[in-house]
Write a protein that holds these residues in place. Sequence first.
Motif, PDB file in Angstrom:
ATOM      1  N   PRO A  35      24.862  52.613  40.391  1.00 55.20           N
ATOM      2  CA  PRO A  35      25.839  52.867  41.563  1.00 55.20           C
ATOM      3  C   PRO A  35      27.100  53.121  40.787  1.00 55.20           C
ATOM      4  O   PRO A  35      27.317  53.118  39.667  1.00 55.20           O
ATOM      5  N   HIS A  36      28.007  53.569  41.523  1.00 53.06           N
ATOM      6  CA  HIS A  36      29.313  54.017  41.376  1.00 53.06           C
ATOM      7  C   HIS A  36      30.422  53.334  42.021  1.00 53.06           C
ATOM      8  O   HIS A  36      30.220  53.064  43.286  1.00 53.06           O
ATOM      9  N   ASP A  70      25.841  50.835  35.236  1.00 59.30           N
ATOM     10  CA  ASP A  70      24.396  50.995  35.095  1.00 59.30           C
ATOM     11  C   ASP A  70      23.724  49.511  35.381  1.00 59.30           C
ATOM     12  O   ASP A  70      24.408  48.555  35.184  1.00 59.30           O
ATOM     13  N   MET A  71      22.468  49.741  35.502  1.00 61.27           N
ATOM     14  CA  MET A  71      21.917  48.298  35.538  1.00 61.27           C
ATOM     15  C   MET A  71      21.971  47.259  34.510  1.00 61.27           C
ATOM     16  O   MET A  71      21.923  47.665  33.482  1.00 61.27           O
ATOM     17  N   GLY A  72      22.170  46.184  34.985  1.00 63.62           N
ATOM     18  CA  GLY A  72      22.130  45.067  34.022  1.00 63.62           C
ATOM     19  C   GLY A  72      23.593  44.673  33.765  1.00 63.62           C
ATOM     20  O   GLY A  72      24.042  43.782  33.227  1.00 63.62           O
ATOM     21  N   SER A  88      22.581  55.945  21.849  1.00 62.21           N
ATOM     22  CA  SER A  88      22.815  55.188  22.964  1.00 62.21           C
ATOM     23  C   SER A  88      23.833  55.376  23.783  1.00 62.21           C
ATOM     24  O   SER A  88      24.351  56.538  23.612  1.00 62.21           O
ATOM     25  N   ALA A  89      24.278  54.115  24.279  1.00 58.21           N
ATOM     26  CA  ALA A  89      25.618  54.345  25.391  1.00 58.21           C
ATOM     27  C   ALA A  89      26.032  53.013  25.272  1.00 58.21           C
ATOM     28  O   ALA A  89      25.532  52.093  25.300  1.00 58.21           O
ATOM     29  N   LEU A  90      27.473  53.087  25.619  1.00 57.66           N
ATOM     30  CA  LEU A  90      28.123  51.765  26.057  1.00 57.66           C
ATOM     31  C   LEU A  90      28.392  51.685  27.510  1.00 57.66           C
ATOM     32  O   LEU A  90      28.427  52.775  28.095  1.00 57.66           O
ATOM     33  N   PHE A  91      28.581  50.656  28.173  1.00 58.91           N
ATOM     34  CA  PHE A  91      28.806  50.586  29.660  1.00 58.91           C
ATOM     35  C   PHE A  91      30.157  50.007  29.684  1.00 58.91           C
ATOM     36  O   PHE A  91      30.767  49.106  28.923  1.00 58.91           O
ATOM     37  N   ASP A  94      21.109  59.718  27.565  1.00 57.75           N
ATOM     38  CA  ASP A  94      21.747  60.904  27.660  1.00 57.75           C
ATOM     39  C   ASP A  94      21.459  61.073  29.134  1.00 57.75           C
ATOM     40  O   ASP A  94      20.735  60.540  29.807  1.00 57.75           O
ATOM     41  N   PHE A  95      22.140  62.331  29.678  1.00 57.27           N
ATOM     42  CA  PHE A  95      22.234  62.847  30.857  1.00 57.27           C
ATOM     43  C   PHE A  95      22.415  61.663  32.070  1.00 57.27           C
ATOM     44  O   PHE A  95      21.711  61.757  33.134  1.00 57.27           O
ATOM     45  N   ASN A  96      23.307  60.826  31.774  1.00 61.87           N
ATOM     46  CA  ASN A  96      23.565  59.635  32.489  1.00 61.87           C
ATOM     47  C   ASN A  96      22.300  58.775  33.006  1.00 61.87           C
ATOM     48  O   ASN A  96      22.411  58.415  33.865  1.00 61.87           O
TER      49      ASN A  96
END
Length: 464
Positions: A235-236, A252-254, A174-177, A333-335
Amino acid sequence: MPLFRHRLLFAALLAGFPGMASLASPPPIVDTGIPGVTDAQLSPDWWIARVPDADRVVLDAPAIAALNDKLRRLDPSMHDIRHLPSSLTRDQVMVWIDKVSQRPARALFDAKGQSLPASAIDSILANDATNAIPSEVTPRYGMAVRRAPLRSHATDARVFTQPVDTDIDRFQESALFPGDPVVVVHSSADGRWVFAVSARYAAWTPAEAIAYGTTAQVFAHADATPFRVITGAAPHTVFTPEAPALSELQLDMGTRIPLDTSLSPGQPVNGQHPYTSWVLSLPVRDAQGALSFRPALLQRNQPSEADYLPLTRANVIRQAFRFLGERYGWGHDFNGRDCSGFVSDVYRSMGVQMPRNTGDQASSPGLSHTAYTPKDGHDARVAAAMALEVGDLVYIPGHVMMVIGKVDGQPYVIHDVGGISLRDGTTSLRRIKLNEVSVTPLLPLMFDKDTSFVDRMTSIVRIR
């Protein structure tokens, strides 16, 4: 394929699937290369216009807060990291680690297609260093300073189950934001990785992605107001050479990010006047790993809101379509994101904190779901599919789809998917590689030549 053949193919799909031919007429002539999908249907407005009371609030903010609390209390995949004890036992830590860090049971291949030898697996497991976990562990609180991978082992080695398929890295979880609170409970042997427990997942992440602070410091920032909720796909922040760690940072969204209210009006931020942007307060890590916060700019023309979006059917569709065409990314993955990451990020923009993985979402005791077993026949499943509503989530083993409406009575879904298989009018299947967030009809989708997606359905979840 000529346009008239799309209509013939879709009619053949229905005719080749018992009980489906009578459900509806074929959709209009298509021009997308995907049977049953027209170019017009790739717009969220097309679907929203067909939803009665599209802007009616399905769940208000107090109801969503109650749902999130229920998930934290009842769902074992969610973690209440705010209220952990000051000391954890080795056994408690091993429960988290063992869930994701088992020795692989099947053959794996590296990015060059070479079989991964047992010695390489041994080395990876040795770096997890689970034998070094003490009997008592003091959790360390921190925050993610960037989008960071969550991995099943303390390694960035990419591994695959097929030598020719390098899309799905089996060590990716998964990922952290940016701004995600975490509790770190273990470090790898080489010191480059830490095992981090977040509200929705626990796995290995790069050590340099976490900044450490006190419990009070972490959650004061996480709860701070005013804030912005990211409602765009990814967005960045504004490019800034003055603060490289905050330059073009993906949001990322949310993601919920406090505003920096400490600056004087008009005071430059990272060499730039802030009047065209929101001044965010983002976590940063110093050379010793300590947590602090610095301002960064998010352009006002990038999608964000002063609060979570209202949970309406229109917003569910609108938010889902912000990801349309995004590359499939297993485990974020892959952003990007995968099927369960996609639906959870959509609902997260409306404040709903869902479990991360499909299996947990499909069976969560905190969510309203209808389960299906082999005892449920084809007709009952088709009837359930015909009763689906916008925003409903349909689960088959390893996959989830979000309902966006109907065309001539046929349910349609948007989902993040590698590909789909459809009957070609004979006993054979036509395979279409998608590898992206896609709009498709539901009923014609086939798992194999004898089994449809609907016949594989394990659960329908309704966020209500």
